[in-house]
Design an enzyme around this catalytic site. Structure first.
Site, PDB file in Angstrom:
ATOM      1  N   TRP A 444      43.130  19.821  16.224  1.00  0.00           N
ATOM      2  CA  TRP A 444      42.410  18.953  15.287  1.00  0.00           C
ATOM      3  C   TRP A 444      40.902  19.060  15.489  1.00  0.00           C
ATOM      4  O   TRP A 444      40.143  19.282  14.546  1.00  0.00           O
ATOM      5  CB  TRP A 444      42.854  17.491  15.486  1.00  0.00           C
ATOM      6  CG  TRP A 444      42.168  16.527  14.565  1.00  0.00           C
ATOM      7  CD1 TRP A 444      42.577  16.121  13.340  1.00  0.00           C
ATOM      8  CD2 TRP A 444      40.907  15.864  14.807  1.00  0.00           C
ATOM      9  NE1 TRP A 444      41.666  15.241  12.792  1.00  0.00           N
ATOM     10  CE2 TRP A 444      40.629  15.063  13.677  1.00  0.00           C
ATOM     11  CE3 TRP A 444      39.998  15.860  15.866  1.00  0.00           C
ATOM     12  CZ2 TRP A 444      39.483  14.274  13.566  1.00  0.00           C
ATOM     13  CZ3 TRP A 444      38.849  15.079  15.750  1.00  0.00           C
ATOM     14  CH2 TRP A 444      38.604  14.302  14.621  1.00  0.00           C
ATOM     15  N   TYR A 448      38.126  20.688  12.916  1.00  0.00           N
ATOM     16  CA  TYR A 448      37.081  19.821  12.396  1.00  0.00           C
ATOM     17  C   TYR A 448      35.696  20.400  12.685  1.00  0.00           C
ATOM     18  O   TYR A 448      34.792  20.375  11.834  1.00  0.00           O
ATOM     19  CB  TYR A 448      37.228  18.430  13.018  1.00  0.00           C
ATOM     20  CG  TYR A 448      36.241  17.419  12.490  1.00  0.00           C
ATOM     21  CD1 TYR A 448      36.322  16.954  11.177  1.00  0.00           C
ATOM     22  CD2 TYR A 448      35.234  16.915  13.305  1.00  0.00           C
ATOM     23  CE1 TYR A 448      35.419  16.020  10.702  1.00  0.00           C
ATOM     24  CE2 TYR A 448      34.335  15.981  12.830  1.00  0.00           C
ATOM     25  CZ  TYR A 448      34.430  15.540  11.526  1.00  0.00           C
ATOM     26  OH  TYR A 448      33.541  14.610  11.047  1.00  0.00           O
ATOM     27  N   ASP A 464      45.815  15.596  11.222  1.00  0.00           N
ATOM     28  CA  ASP A 464      45.065  14.359  11.013  1.00  0.00           C
ATOM     29  C   ASP A 464      45.950  13.283  10.382  1.00  0.00           C
ATOM     30  O   ASP A 464      46.615  13.514   9.362  1.00  0.00           O
ATOM     31  CB  ASP A 464      43.862  14.639  10.111  1.00  0.00           C
ATOM     32  CG  ASP A 464      43.008  13.408   9.911  1.00  0.00           C
ATOM     33  OD1 ASP A 464      42.231  13.092  10.822  1.00  0.00           O
ATOM     34  OD2 ASP A 464      43.142  12.750   8.862  1.00  0.00           O
TER      35      ASP A 464
END
Length: 519
Positions: A444, A448, A464
């Protein structure tokens, strides 16, 4: 990239603004190249040659039009063509990769051979990497001549030229005029009208220092642009003391080669551009600062192409209709964004913001700012700490778990030692793998960082919680399967799902959903 010459000519005849920046027209009879929206008399079809980029037109021997000003176009989308290598190279060139290096160095950073890179550029861009970099400098210098009162020396250094002599020679060879003659011509045609709107250098005191003047420039984009969503996203995540977003204005402190500065961006109602105001310790490298601002607000995006792709999926169509012009907020500094992403793991947006503010209070660099100007700078007091500073810092007492503090230290050390490059030199998959090898950074966080710090349009944090809830509680694997049809714009799909309230979601659920993305 192949162009349909007949379609280009139809767009040229109608001066269709939707094609502005998508191609340029070289006119054989005049030796000039123009934007599709040029107000000049439309040339005959036989006189026209069409080019994917301004660099391709210049490499073919055409010079820029002084009426439509190719330097004022919204820009060619960064992902033009089909080559991921070319897209990454274009981003590196925009960041100044060829200002002090050469094509072999750029190819080495990308992990390809120089001949192969040149072949890819000729195929997808129509010009060599060096020609792209030279055109970028020339067009930015022309923009400064038109929109500011900077001296010729300052224009040359701001645009990345090694010397004033090279700047003068390049301008004369391209425009068949001296820089001063270009400035006079621009003033006669209203190019300096920007000064009346505040888009010029002034003698106003800088919020960053006692003497640095203000420089203001227009940053064009291809509409629509969802400013409210963009400013809201950045504002909710603004690091106290470093950033501020209020009343439709975004401000932040910055570190440049010459020291500290402050930048400010706001929309210009009724115009397809943002107004950037910069207070910097010097003008050298201004071209890089402006490019960073364009990345922060994702001004190179092609909203029509993104909406067409995402809107074709019935699951996303309501979001696309509700928020036209979605952008992926970028980052002024990739390391800062990466640290913020780690702080945002498993906590709410508000909690991550508080932690980031605490980190800056303890380890940030105090902004060179007079006490009586603090309010004028929007409460900006610090510059985010450099990787070297955080690598040596004791992060105990910040209020973050020990493992998360260790992750920040490991990231800072890796970046300081150049073991991890937070730029476009590597592709999405390789970047995610490199980040995921660091302790405390999972899929994640890596996705990101790639999405916002590196501008990867297809980055997608499928695990997410907010994304999964927005689509009915889908699992990570199910979400990845759904997202296949969103390629190569999965990052924009994520922003849509984060920005627009999930249908039927209760307020508490929306708060938890948003809290899953604190970076």
């Amino acid at each position: 990239m192949e162009l349909d010459d007949d379609a280009c000519y139809r767009a040229l005849r109608t001066r269709d603004a939707r094609f502005d920046g998508r191609f340029f027209t070289g006119v054989r009879s005049t030796g000039i190249y123009c934007r599709p929206v040029c107000p000049a008399r439309t040339p005959s079809r036989a006189s026209c040659r069409f080019f994917v980029t301004a660099a391709a037109a210049q490499e073919a021997g055409f010079r820029p039009c002084l009426r439509c000003r190719p330097e004022a176009s919204p820009g060619t989308p960064a992902w033009l063509g089909t080559s991921a290598t070319v897209s990454r190279a274009l981003r590196l060139i925009a960041e100044g990769a060829l200002d002090e290096a050469d094509a072999p160095d750029l190819a080495a950073r990308l992990g390809v051979g120089e001949r192969h890179l040149r072949r890819l550029f000729l195929q997808h861009v129509g010009a060599s990497p060096l020609a792209v970099a030279q055109t970028r400098r020339l067009l930015f210098a022309k923009k400064l001549l038109d929109e500011t009162a900077l001296s010729m020396t300052e224009v040359a250094l701001s645009a990345g030229f090694a010397s004033v002599r090279r700047f003068n020679d390049a301008i004369r060879a391209t425009y068949a005029r001296t820089p001063r003659e270009l400035r006079v011509t621009a003033a006669r045609r209203g190019g300096r009208a920007a000064q009346a709107a505040g888009a010029s250098r002034t003698s106003r005191t800088s919020p960053a220092s006692d003497c640095a003047p203000e420089i203001a420039l227009r940053l064009p984009f291809r509409p629509p642009l969802d400013w409210d969503a963009l400013a809201g996203f950045l504002g909710a995540r603004a690091i106290p003391g470093v950033e501020a977003a209020e009343a439709g204005v975004y401000r932040r402190t910055v570190r440049t080669a010459g020291g500290h500065g402050v930048v400010e961006v706001r929309p210009r109602p009724g115009e397809a551009c943002l107004l950037a105001r910069l207070w910097l310790p010097g003008t050298e490298g201004l071209i890089h600062a402006v490019e960073r601002l364009r990345r922060v607000f994702d001004l190179g995006a092609d909203p029509d192409a993104i909406a067409a792709q995402l809107g074709a999926d019935p699951r996303l169509a309501p979001w696309v209709a509700a928020r036209p012009g979605v952008r992926v907020p970028g980052a002024w500094d990739g390391f800062e964004l990466a640290v913020r992403a780690i702080l945002g793991q498993q906590v709410s947006v508000r909690a991550a913001t508080q932690l980031a503010g605490r980190l800056v209070e303890r380890h940030g660099e105090p902004l060179a700012l007079r006490a009586d100007l603090t309010g004028g700078a929007g409460g900006l007091r610090f510059v985010f700490p450099a990787p070297e500073a955080l690598a040596a810092a004791d992060l105990a007492g910040l209020g973050v778990p020990r493992a998360r503090a260790a992750a920040i230290s490991a990231l800072a050390s890796a970046v300081a030692r150049a073991e991890v490059a937070l730029d476009a030199s590597r592709g999405l998959d390789e970047t995610v793998r490199a980040l995921s090898r660091l302790p405390g950074i999972g899929e994640w966080t890596a996705q990101y960082i790639a999405m916002r710090a590196l501008g990867e349009p297809d980055a997608f944090p499928a695990t997410d919680l907010g994304l999964r809830r927005a689509l009915g509680g889908a699992s990570g694997a199910e979400l990845l399967a759904m997202a296949e049809v969103w390629r190569p714009w999965r990052a924009y799909a994520a922003l849509l799902l984060w920005t627009v309230d999930a249908p039927g979601a209760r307020p508490a659920e929306r708060e938890v959903s948003n809290g899953a993305l604190a970076g």
